[in-house]
Enzyme design. Structure first.
Site, short mmCIF file in Angstrom:
data_model
loop_
_atom_site.label_atom_id
_atom_site.label_comp_id
_atom_site.label_asym_id
_atom_site.label_seq_id
_atom_site.Cartn_x
_atom_site.Cartn_y
_atom_site.Cartn_z
N MET A 91 0.84 -1.20 0.00
CA MET A 91 0.00 0.00 0.00
C MET A 91 0.87 1.25 0.00
SD MET A 91 -2.76 -1.19 2.91
CE MET A 91 -1.53 -2.07 3.89
N ILE A 111 1.36 -5.63 8.06
CA ILE A 111 2.79 -5.39 8.28
C ILE A 111 3.07 -3.90 8.27
CG2 ILE A 111 5.12 -5.87 7.43
CD1 ILE A 111 3.93 -8.29 5.94
N GLY A 156 0.80 3.70 5.97
CA GLY A 156 1.45 2.86 4.99
C GLY A 156 1.61 1.40 5.30
N SER A 157 1.98 0.65 4.37
CA SER A 157 2.70 -0.58 4.40
C SER A 157 2.13 -1.72 3.61
CB SER A 157 3.11 -0.92 5.77
OG SER A 157 2.29 -1.76 6.41
N ARG A 158 1.88 -2.89 4.22
CA ARG A 158 1.62 -4.09 3.42
C ARG A 158 0.66 -5.02 4.15
NH1 ARG A 158 6.69 -7.99 2.14
NH2 ARG A 158 5.56 -9.96 2.23
#
Length: 205
Positions: free
Chosen positions: A85, A141, A171-173
């Site tokens: 993301m 994550i 943010g992130s995943r």
């Protein structure tokens, strides 16, 4: 538009950060900057409605597929689909399949860039889901700038496909470890594919 829970405190912090520049920018400019930052924070935490399809596993996140691979998990070959993301994506995450929450586990770790290999050791939250036709796991994550993972669910809760399970601030995943028996031939996306949480079918199950 609906906003993810807890976003208000980040917006307040952004407003105060803008107002703190009053001596350098002047009062009007500082107020404008504070409002601009607060608006950006609220936009980041937007939570639009989604309409899931009738079948298949759906994406847990808006973003771009960064990982499709088969790995061993508890003695079984399992397929992992990871979605990165960026700052412009919606960061509310959704359940890929219906099921019952078995466990929600927080794992401490680093804050490396979420699209890098080193992100495998980042701070994360595992959401383990039980289903009669095969359990699965969603992992949220943290990234280099994402310092807060906010799960919405708890053990024992029943979810439908596309239900909200949490969000990651800044943010992130999000990864899905698909049920045992699902192979890469069943996966409907490839690396680089754009996804929408709760709507894009990522596997034919």
């Amino acid at each position: 538009m609906r906003i993810a829970p807890g976003a208000g405190r980040y917006a307040v912090a952004a407003t105060l950060a803008g107002l703190a520049t009053a001596r350098r920018l002047g009062r009007r400019a500082a107020v404008a900057l504070g409002l601009l930052l607060a608006g950006a924070v609220l936009a980041f935490h937007r939570d639009p409605e989604r309409t899931p399809p009738d079948s298949g596993a759906v994406a847990p996140a808006d973003g771009v597929v960064s990982v499709v691979r088969t790995e061993e998990h508890d003695g079984d070959a399992r397929v992992r689909v990871g979605i990165y993301m960026n700052a412009a994506n919606v960061h509310v995450n959704r359940a890929p399949l219906a099921g019952r929450v078995e466990a929600v586990e927080h794992i401490a770790g680093g804050h490396r860039l979420a699209f890098s290999k080193e992100s495998e050791h980042n701070e994360r939250v595992h959401v383990d889901m039980a289903r009669e036709t095969g359990d699965y796991r969603v992992t949220l994550i943290a990234g280099a700038f994402a310092r807060r993972i906010h799960p919405y669910v708890e053990a024992g809760q029943e979810l439908e496909r596309g239900d909200r399970i949490g969000h990651i601030s800044f943010g992130s995943r999000a990864d899905v470890l698909l049920p045992a028996g699902v192979t890469e031939a069943d996966v409907l996306v490839e690396e680089g594919k754009a996804t929408r949480a709760g709507e894009t079918r990522i596997a034919d199950i």
